[in-house]
Scaffold this motif. Sequence first.
Motif, mmCIF file in Angstrom:
data_model
loop_
_atom_site.group_PDB
_atom_site.id
_atom_site.type_symbol
_atom_site.label_atom_id
_atom_site.label_comp_id
_atom_site.label_asym_id
_atom_site.label_seq_id
_atom_site.Cartn_x
_atom_site.Cartn_y
_atom_site.Cartn_z
ATOM 1 N N ASN A 1 -3.389 4.982 15.463
ATOM 2 C CA ASN A 1 -4.254 5.341 14.393
ATOM 3 C C ASN A 1 -4.871 6.837 14.630
ATOM 4 O OD1 ASN A 1 -6.234 5.641 16.327
ATOM 5 N ND2 ASN A 1 -6.654 3.297 16.119
ATOM 6 N N VAL B 1 -2.916 3.327 20.299
ATOM 7 C CA VAL B 1 -2.008 2.410 19.806
ATOM 8 C C VAL B 1 -2.736 1.204 19.408
ATOM 9 C CG1 VAL B 1 -0.235 0.668 20.680
ATOM 10 C CG2 VAL B 1 -0.445 3.069 21.686
ATOM 11 N N HIS C 1 -14.079 -2.008 23.129
ATOM 12 C CA HIS C 1 -13.661 -2.663 21.746
ATOM 13 C C HIS C 1 -12.698 -3.920 22.066
ATOM 14 C CE1 HIS C 1 -12.591 -2.917 17.813
ATOM 15 N NE2 HIS C 1 -11.518 -2.810 17.800
ATOM 16 N N ARG D 1 -3.764 -8.269 11.966
ATOM 17 C CA ARG D 1 -4.424 -6.935 11.328
ATOM 18 C C ARG D 1 -2.895 -5.964 10.863
ATOM 19 N NH1 ARG D 1 -6.153 -4.211 16.178
ATOM 20 N NH2 ARG D 1 -4.974 -6.085 17.371
ATOM 21 N N PHE E 1 -8.837 -0.702 7.173
ATOM 22 C CA PHE E 1 -8.623 -2.029 8.106
ATOM 23 C C PHE E 1 -8.354 -3.207 7.213
ATOM 24 C CE2 PHE E 1 -10.467 -5.720 9.799
ATOM 25 C CZ PHE E 1 -9.889 -5.675 11.117
ATOM 26 N N LEU F 1 -18.626 -7.458 17.251
ATOM 27 C CA LEU F 1 -18.584 -5.999 17.142
ATOM 28 C C LEU F 1 -19.603 -5.500 16.658
ATOM 29 C CD1 LEU F 1 -14.744 -5.519 15.886
ATOM 30 C CD2 LEU F 1 -15.703 -5.558 18.203
ATOM 31 N N THR G 1 -17.222 5.254 14.480
ATOM 32 C CA THR G 1 -16.782 4.695 13.252
ATOM 33 C C THR G 1 -17.619 4.007 12.442
ATOM 34 O OG1 THR G 1 -16.439 2.473 14.666
ATOM 35 C CG2 THR G 1 -14.463 3.841 14.659
HETATM 36 C C1 HEM Z 1 -8.007 -4.298 18.872
HETATM 37 C C2 HEM Z 1 -8.855 -0.056 17.267
HETATM 38 C C3 HEM Z 1 -11.913 -2.172 14.015
HETATM 39 C C4 HEM Z 1 -10.392 -6.441 15.435
HETATM 40 C C5 HEM Z 1 -8.069 -2.833 18.887
HETATM 41 C C6 HEM Z 1 -7.228 -1.919 19.697
HETATM 42 C C7 HEM Z 1 -7.566 -0.726 19.068
HETATM 43 C C8 HEM Z 1 -8.502 -0.842 17.932
HETATM 44 C C9 HEM Z 1 -6.991 0.624 19.654
HETATM 45 C C10 HEM Z 1 -6.554 -2.047 20.768
HETATM 46 C C11 HEM Z 1 -4.992 -2.527 20.581
HETATM 47 C C12 HEM Z 1 -4.727 -3.454 19.829
HETATM 48 O O1 HEM Z 1 -4.519 -4.875 20.149
HETATM 49 O O2 HEM Z 1 -4.554 -3.470 18.603
HETATM 50 C C13 HEM Z 1 -9.752 -0.139 16.117
HETATM 51 C C14 HEM Z 1 -10.268 1.074 15.252
HETATM 52 C C15 HEM Z 1 -11.204 0.188 14.546
HETATM 53 C C16 HEM Z 1 -11.298 -1.226 14.731
HETATM 54 C C17 HEM Z 1 -10.039 2.292 15.480
HETATM 55 C C18 HEM Z 1 -12.042 0.956 13.416
HETATM 56 C C19 HEM Z 1 -11.785 2.215 12.810
HETATM 57 C C20 HEM Z 1 -11.729 -3.409 13.991
HETATM 58 C C21 HEM Z 1 -12.488 -4.256 13.220
HETATM 59 C C22 HEM Z 1 -12.017 -5.313 13.557
HETATM 60 C C23 HEM Z 1 -11.152 -5.302 14.975
HETATM 61 C C24 HEM Z 1 -13.195 -4.079 12.059
HETATM 62 C C25 HEM Z 1 -12.480 -7.130 13.242
HETATM 63 C C26 HEM Z 1 -13.648 -7.134 12.602
HETATM 64 C C27 HEM Z 1 -9.621 -6.013 16.486
HETATM 65 C C28 HEM Z 1 -9.153 -7.244 17.418
HETATM 66 C C29 HEM Z 1 -8.487 -6.580 18.387
HETATM 67 C C30 HEM Z 1 -8.530 -5.114 18.286
HETATM 68 C C31 HEM Z 1 -9.135 -8.549 17.034
HETATM 69 C C32 HEM Z 1 -7.566 -7.219 19.630
HETATM 70 C C33 HEM Z 1 -8.352 -7.696 20.641
HETATM 71 C C34 HEM Z 1 -7.548 -8.489 21.766
HETATM 72 O O3 HEM Z 1 -7.198 -8.099 22.427
HETATM 73 O O4 HEM Z 1 -7.606 -9.699 21.671
HETATM 74 N N1 HEM Z 1 -8.780 -2.153 17.887
HETATM 75 N N2 HEM Z 1 -10.067 -1.315 15.650
HETATM 76 N N3 HEM Z 1 -10.847 -4.044 14.888
HETATM 77 N N4 HEM Z 1 -9.228 -4.914 17.097
HETATM 78 FE FE1 HEM Z 1 -9.988 -3.211 16.692
#
Ligand code: HEM
Length: 392
Positions: A206, A211, A302, A317, A338, A356, A366
């Motif tokens: 992103n 990653v 996060h 996702r 998203f 979250l 964000t």
């Molecule tokens: C994991 C970024 C918003 C749910 C991650 C990861 C990053 C990331 C860098 C770690 C790598 C991966 O497993 O993909 C972001 C950014 C967001 C955002 C920059 C907003 C701009 C959200 C939202 C949700 C979400 C709104 C759900 C409501 C998750 C989940 C994981 C994750 C479920 C995996 C967690 C695990 O390891 O089990 N996100 N995210 N994210 N994100 Fe986000």
Amino acid sequence: TRRQFLLGGAVAGVGAAAAVGGDAALRAVAAEPAPAPPHGEGTVPFFGPHQAGIATDAQAHGLFVALDLLDGTDRPALTRMMRILTDDAARLTQGEPALADSEPELAAAPAHLTVTFGVGPRFVDRARGRAPDWLGPLPAFGVDRLRPELSDGDLLLQIAADDPLTVAHAARMLLKDTRSFATVRWSQQGFRRAHGTVRPGTTMRNLFGQVDGTVNPVPGTPDFDEVVWSTRDWLAGGTSVVVRRIGMDLDRWDRLDRSGREQSVGRYLSNGAPLTGTREHDEPDFAATTEIGFPVIPEFSHVRRARSEDPAERIFRRSYNYDDRPVGDGISLSGLIFVSYQADVDRQFVPIQRRLDRLDLLNEWTVPVGSAVFAVPPGCAEGGFVGETLLA
Ligand code: HEM
């Protein structure tokens, strides 16, 4: 075109070889392997039990358009509209012009085009009588700064391909055919790396440089099927999608040092490995502590907050970056479209978003500005149409 150019060159080469070197030279030229077809000729099947564009490897460009139905668009009109849109999508995704295509040449390079339809609460109300409770705005979250003109809608078109001209043409053909049934409420354009820039299978990054998408069910596995495909009633074989436009404040993110950035997510920026591991897909060790007793992956990070102990609380996702042109003294207007697919919004998505909302350091940089939920009907067979389980 490049192909004609290559072909022309080869023919000229054959002529020249015959003139100077006789048969041997001619055979050498003729044995040259034909150039591989351009990536733009690649297609993704349209018909099938599930709609394309969900389990499909995410293409480089994604356009999300939400429409509001006109007052007069009743059940028969919805059926007519979905038949026409299905026909358009079936043709365009296979590299054929739509019926009465105004620029048929633009259809020739589908570049893995997919068109995925989602329906909002008013669509289901008019088609069937009563939309389920989960189909509608999400509960209000403290982090939200939602703008109505970027939220909700009655019909979603997710148009994605590895070529932006293909996306633009498909969008125009589809929107021409919705004109007598609906008006555009919002549209959002997103991108990932251009096709061929990184090795196939590389997780996307992103605009924070992270990653993003590592922990995600893998299409084609029973796990993916369970997380994504619904088994309920008219939605069986379909799913639901949450589309949230989330602004990312790159200017403020700039002020955070590298270690702060990594702590906010719980993963390294270099390769996306958890702070307790070395490779991207290493399992995070949430129990590990530093010498002075703090968790290595902070409680507020996060990934820690997004992970649930309940295996049912998982989502798929499939997001896209956006990067609008800033105005005035700003230098970026960026974020994430998203996109989350899940069989059940209330059971799978909402608990994650609630956690979250309560705590996630990433919230510092964000802000969700748009939000919409759609039911994504199953796919259809040739001769059928998307939405037939609601309308037929
Ligand atoms: C994991 C970024 C918003 C749910 C991650 C990861 C990053 C990331 C860098 C770690 C790598 C991966 O497993 O993909 C972001 C950014 C967001 C955002 C920059 C907003 C701009 C959200 C939202 C949700 C979400 C709104 C759900 C409501 C998750 C989940 C994981 C994750 C479920 C995996 C967690 C695990 O390891 O089990 N996100 N995210 N994210 N994100 Fe986000």
